[in-house]
Design an enzyme around this catalytic site. Structure first.
Site, PDB file in Angstrom:
ATOM      1  N   GLU A   1       0.886  -1.172   0.000  1.00  0.00           N
ATOM      2  CA  GLU A   1       0.000   0.000   0.000  1.00  0.00           C
ATOM      3  C   GLU A   1       0.912   1.206   0.000  1.00  0.00           C
ATOM      4  O   GLU A   1       1.577   1.504   0.994  1.00  0.00           O
ATOM      5  CB  GLU A   1      -0.928  -0.028   1.216  1.00  0.00           C
ATOM      6  CG  GLU A   1      -2.174   0.809   1.027  1.00  0.00           C
ATOM      7  CD  GLU A   1      -1.987   2.252   1.434  1.00  0.00           C
ATOM      8  OE1 GLU A   1      -1.744   3.088   0.530  1.00  0.00           O
ATOM      9  OE2 GLU A   1      -2.056   2.539   2.622  1.00  0.00           O
TER      10      GLU A   1
ATOM     11  N   CYS B   1      -1.355   9.128   2.672  1.00  0.00           N
ATOM     12  CA  CYS B   1      -1.302   8.613   1.301  1.00  0.00           C
ATOM     13  C   CYS B   1      -2.575   8.919   0.529  1.00  0.00           C
ATOM     14  O   CYS B   1      -2.538   9.081  -0.699  1.00  0.00           O
ATOM     15  CB  CYS B   1      -1.024   7.109   1.307  1.00  0.00           C
ATOM     16  SG  CYS B   1      -2.283   6.133   2.175  1.00  0.00           S
TER      17      CYS B   1
END
Length: 486
Positions: free
Chosen positions: A253, A287
């Site tokens: 991720e 993110c």
């Protein structure tokens, strides 16, 4: 109890003496002030090897434990985390530079992850399969992978660690957790204390603070079967290369440069509110943060004006002060990088509406107008409190601009027409998209992951965790052995 041999730190929660690691020690610093708040031991390759051997041995017994026992550990871990909440929040504020509401939200998310993981323990874990001989029992069942290596980042250290640690443990695995040095307390030691209080059997969780060398040792360890990495795309590529060469499953991720699309029929008040949250939460160091604001040219002037006024009004300073809405970036180096992107973009034609200055790690919320795809503020993941605005004339152009990135993590679309928003959402290659929402949006039960440079399509959350932290095993059983012609 859980294993965490590498920390010796001050404070109410972390007051015990913990043996330093083989790679020496590092100071734990408060981001806002630079004050030393403790010391963390660092793991070396030998520490990782020792932890891996211990985890591998402990995991075999844990895999045979009742699902009720594994579920009960998660329930008790949630209770322990709640009881330690105040101390962990204070530590996280000092260690990460996030404001109190962000730290509180992160603990709440971590609690959700533990409760969701508890629900995995009693999920169906196999299927009956047909066989040509009706007397043969043929089935496929999920089995633990063994030891999972978890490498977690500094921006949401508790939640982004526990997101992998909890499901991996409840599914019968052991874990080697490598938190970032900067946040080894809230992203490592805190988890060890939580699972220790929950009664997790000894040897199943090893916390190994350290830098890139420790992380690479976890990836290369002969004991780890699956690597779960959350962090930058550049480091993720390196992790993927090493793990792939060793034939290990890797769950990545990674970064994002997420588009926030505002169509000409959007509720502008709501769009501005969501936009500010998406770009400025935790100073943009997430993110899923909104990295590119794609705004219809008919409403762009007013959009920029409102965001500029809002950004300029925010109080910046020590995140422990209640009136502060913008804290420091993780360090002065990150602030310098953000400033380099801003000044480069202005030199390339972007218009600075507010901000663009910093004092050490404190970067003033910044609005850049007239950003084009050729500027760094459009093409790079900024990871700072910057709002770059790019104008478009049609839905087709908006879709094209949204796709002009190597990332594919999250997106948001604001419009007065849900049908129009859903039609545009179908054209976006992202792991997540939210119509009339914002880009920072996740939950413990949803499939969390990205595409392209944002990850390898792995999914955290809910029953999707079964795909990441278990293997399939085919089993047959016969009442009597068959006879074969020899």
């Amino acid at each position: 109890m859980s294993q965490c041999d590498f920390a010796s730190v001050s404070g109410h929660l972390f007051s015990d003496g913990w043996r330093p690691g083989g790679a020496g020690t590092a100071d734990v610093l408060e981001v806002a002030t630079g004050e030393r708040i403790g010391e963390i031991g660092l793991a070396d390759e030998a520490d990782v090897e020792r932890a891996g051997a211990s985890a591998s041995a402990a995991q075999r017994e844990w895999a045979r434990a009742s699902y009720k026992e594994r579920c009960a550990v998660m329930v008790r871990a949630a209770q322990a985390l709640e009881s330690m909440r105040a101390d962990i929040v204070e530590t996280m504020i000092r260690e990460t530079g996030g404001i109190r509401s962000k730290a509180e939200q992160e603990v709440t998310k971590a609690l959700d992850e533990l409760r969701s993981a508890a629900g995995l323990a009693d999920q169906p874990y196999g299927q009956l399969l047909p066989h040509e001989d009706p007397s043969v029992l043929s089935m496929a069942r999920r089995v633990p992978v063994g030891v999972v290596g978890v490498i977690a980042p500094w921006n949401a250290p508790l939640m982004l660690a526990i997101r992998s640690v909890a499901p991996a443990l409840v599914l019968g695995n052991a874990v080697l957790l490598k938190p970032d040095i900067k946040t080894s307390l809230s992203g490592g030691v805190a988890l060890a204390r939580v699972f220790e209080a929950a009664g997790l059997p000894s040897g199943l969780l090893h916390v190994l603070p350290g830098g890139p060398e420790a992380g690479e040792a976890v990836v290369r360890s002969r004991h780890t079967s699956v690597i779960s990495f959350t962090g930058s795309s550049a480091t993720g590529r390196r992790v993927g290369e090493i793990a792939g060469g060793l034939l290990k499953r890797v769950v990545l991720e990674l970064g994002g440069n997420n588009a926030f699309i505002v169509l000409d029929d959007a509720d502008l008040d709501a769009a501005v509110n969501n936009a500010a949250w998406g770009s400025l939460l935790h100073q943009g160091q997430i993110c899923m943060a909104t990295g590119r604001h794609l705004v219809h040219e008919r409403i762009a002037d007013e959009y920029v004006e409102r965001l500029t006024k809002h950004a300029a009004s925010l109080v910046m300073g020590d995140p422990r002060r209640p009136e502060v809405r913008v804290g420091p970036l993780i360090d002065a180096r990150q602030a310098a990088r953000v400033h380099d992107i801003v000044t480069s973009s202005v030199a390339s034609g972007a218009v600075l509406s507010t901000g663009g200055t910093h004092d050490g790690p404190f970067y003033r919320p910044t609005v850049l107008d007239r950003v084009t795809p050729e500027t760094r503020a459009f093409s790079e993941e900024i990871f700072g409190p910057v709002i770059p605005v790019t104008r478009f004339a049609s839905d087709d152009e908006a879709a094209d601009l949204a796709g002009r990135t190597m990332y594919g993590l999250s997106a948001a679309i604001h419009t007065g027409s849900m049908a129009r928003g859903l039609a545009l959402a179908e054209r976006l290659r992202t792991g997540m998209v939210h119509v009339n929402g914002q880009t920072i949006n996740d939950a413990a039960h949803i499939p969390m992951g990205g595409m392209g440079a944002s990850g390898n399509g792995g999914r955290y959350g809910g029953h999707w965790n079964l795909d990441e932290f278990t293997y399939w095993q085919w089993v047959t059983a016969r009442p009597t052995p068959p006879a074969y012609p020899v």
